[in-house]
Scaffold this active site. Sequence first.
Site, PDB file in Angstrom:
ATOM      1  CG  MET A 187      -0.288   0.238   2.540  1.00 33.60           C
ATOM      2  SD  MET A 187      -1.485   0.246   3.895  1.00 33.60           S
ATOM      3  CE  MET A 187      -2.489   1.663   3.474  1.00 33.60           C
TER       4      MET A 187
ATOM      5  CG  LEU B 130      -6.613   4.403   1.763  1.00 32.63           C
ATOM      6  CD1 LEU B 130      -5.470   4.234   2.758  1.00 32.63           C
ATOM      7  CD2 LEU B 130      -7.908   4.616   2.533  1.00 32.63           C
TER       8      LEU B 130
ATOM      9  CG  LEU C 233      -9.565   0.248   0.931  1.00 34.54           C
ATOM     10  CD1 LEU C 233      -9.079  -1.053   1.573  1.00 34.54           C
ATOM     11  CD2 LEU C 233      -8.517   1.332   1.100  1.00 34.54           C
TER      12      LEU C 233
ATOM     13  NE  ARG D 157      -4.766   0.216  -5.973  1.00 33.47           N
ATOM     14  CZ  ARG D 157      -5.302   1.254  -6.571  1.00 33.47           C
ATOM     15  NH1 ARG D 157      -4.574   2.352  -6.780  1.00 33.47           N
ATOM     16  NH2 ARG D 157      -6.567   1.248  -6.972  1.00 33.47           N
ATOM     17  CE1 TYR D 158      -5.185   2.783  -2.446  1.00 30.43           C
ATOM     18  CE2 TYR D 158      -4.156   1.737  -0.553  1.00 30.43           C
ATOM     19  CZ  TYR D 158      -5.132   1.762  -1.517  1.00 30.43           C
ATOM     20  OH  TYR D 158      -6.072   0.765  -1.559  1.00 30.43           O
TER      21      TYR D 158
ATOM     22  CG  HIS E  25      -5.813  -2.926   8.502  1.00 34.79           C
ATOM     23  ND1 HIS E  25      -7.161  -2.738   8.269  1.00 34.79           N
ATOM     24  CD2 HIS E  25      -5.244  -1.689   8.424  1.00 34.79           C
ATOM     25  CE1 HIS E  25      -7.395  -1.459   8.057  1.00 34.79           C
ATOM     26  NE2 HIS E  25      -6.250  -0.795   8.150  1.00 34.79           N
TER      27      HIS E  25
ATOM     28  CG  ASP F  66       8.269  -1.253  12.494  1.00 34.54           C
ATOM     29  OD1 ASP F  66       7.273  -1.703  13.094  1.00 34.54           O
ATOM     30  OD2 ASP F  66       9.433  -1.370  12.924  1.00 34.54           O
TER      31      ASP F  66
ATOM     32  CD  GLU G 104      -1.768   0.893   9.204  1.00 34.60           C
ATOM     33  OE1 GLU G 104      -0.571   1.076   8.889  1.00 34.60           O
ATOM     34  OE2 GLU G 104      -2.714   1.265   8.489  1.00 34.60           O
TER      35      GLU G 104
ATOM     36  CD  GLU H 103      -4.402   1.010  14.747  1.00 41.12           C
ATOM     37  OE1 GLU H 103      -5.583   0.711  14.979  1.00 41.12           O
ATOM     38  OE2 GLU H 103      -3.911   1.005  13.602  1.00 41.12           O
TER      39      GLU H 103
END
Length: 352
Positions: A3, A19, A25, A91-92, A190, A267, A270, A274
Amino acid sequence: MNMGGPSKLTDVHDFLNRLFMDRDLLQLPFQSKLAPWIAKRRTPKIIKQYAEIGGGSPIGYWTALQGERMAAILDQTNPETAPHKPYIAFRYAAPLTETTLEQMQKDGVRRVVAFTQYPQYSCSTTGSSLNELYRQQRRLDPNGQFQWSVIDRWSTHPGLVKAFAERIQAKLDEYTPEERESAIILFSAHSLPMAVVNRGDTYPNEVAATAEAVMKRLNYSNAYRLVWQSKVGPLPWMGPQTDAAIEGLASQGHKNLILVPIAFTSDHIETLYELDLEYGELAHSLGVTGFKRAEALNDSPTFIAAMADLARQSLTARESPIGKQFTLRCPQCTNDQCAVTKDFFAKQNSAR
């Protein structure tokens, strides 16, 4: 393929906008207008989070390092397919898929392995990346310069399992023998909206398979649970949520918890924000004195050797390395793009 993440704070808005615009998604009403609004609204909050972990995502750094070391292994062990060169297709965030394909064309690349860095397949992650890869390939390479094979999932590869087990064991060894005996392992992945799960996405099963294989390698040394993080919005998502699990276990008197990012290969926000900051602070506030987080795979030699093994198989297999799971759409799939993408890459493997 992964991503990606914003490498600096000024990239956060564009990352979020891409995103929320991704219909593989999220499927939102009036998405072309609603997605930019959501991205703009969330940007200040996400900028603050990235600022707290150093000003940007490290996923680009780790992905490049992993790819370079994988290619170095392949150059030594598989000279018949050398030289090997890693390219990143996020992807983003930069480098985006189209940018990478353009560079590969300039470099004269012919043989390509599309290697997902999501070990467990989901339509919203690997599926989205492959759909974008197909779209850009058809636009930029209509004459078929690139010859493709795909590594679409590898949730129970022995090297991946061993690498996770090593990271967990390193944390278990930090406890006293008495603490280690009572430590609970929380595999955190996730989450997904239940609407995605209910249409038949294989992700929950594959994440569970990874966790089970890791615990088997650890000889089921500790109690464990699979929990889910990163829920967004009011709709139902898979549970239990990681923070709710920490709260519940703390209320039962458990003091020693190890969080394991079981669906991430490096890493990023998230893990660093998080898991470490949000959930770490929560655990300590609840009296969980033995809270630990297993290190992400990052530069694990065991993990990078596993990547090289998978790439070698994809490069040298005489028969298609794509399994039957890849070609099967979700029973309740409503995205015709998935059928086109799967058919294209499956035929590429068969032709090769």
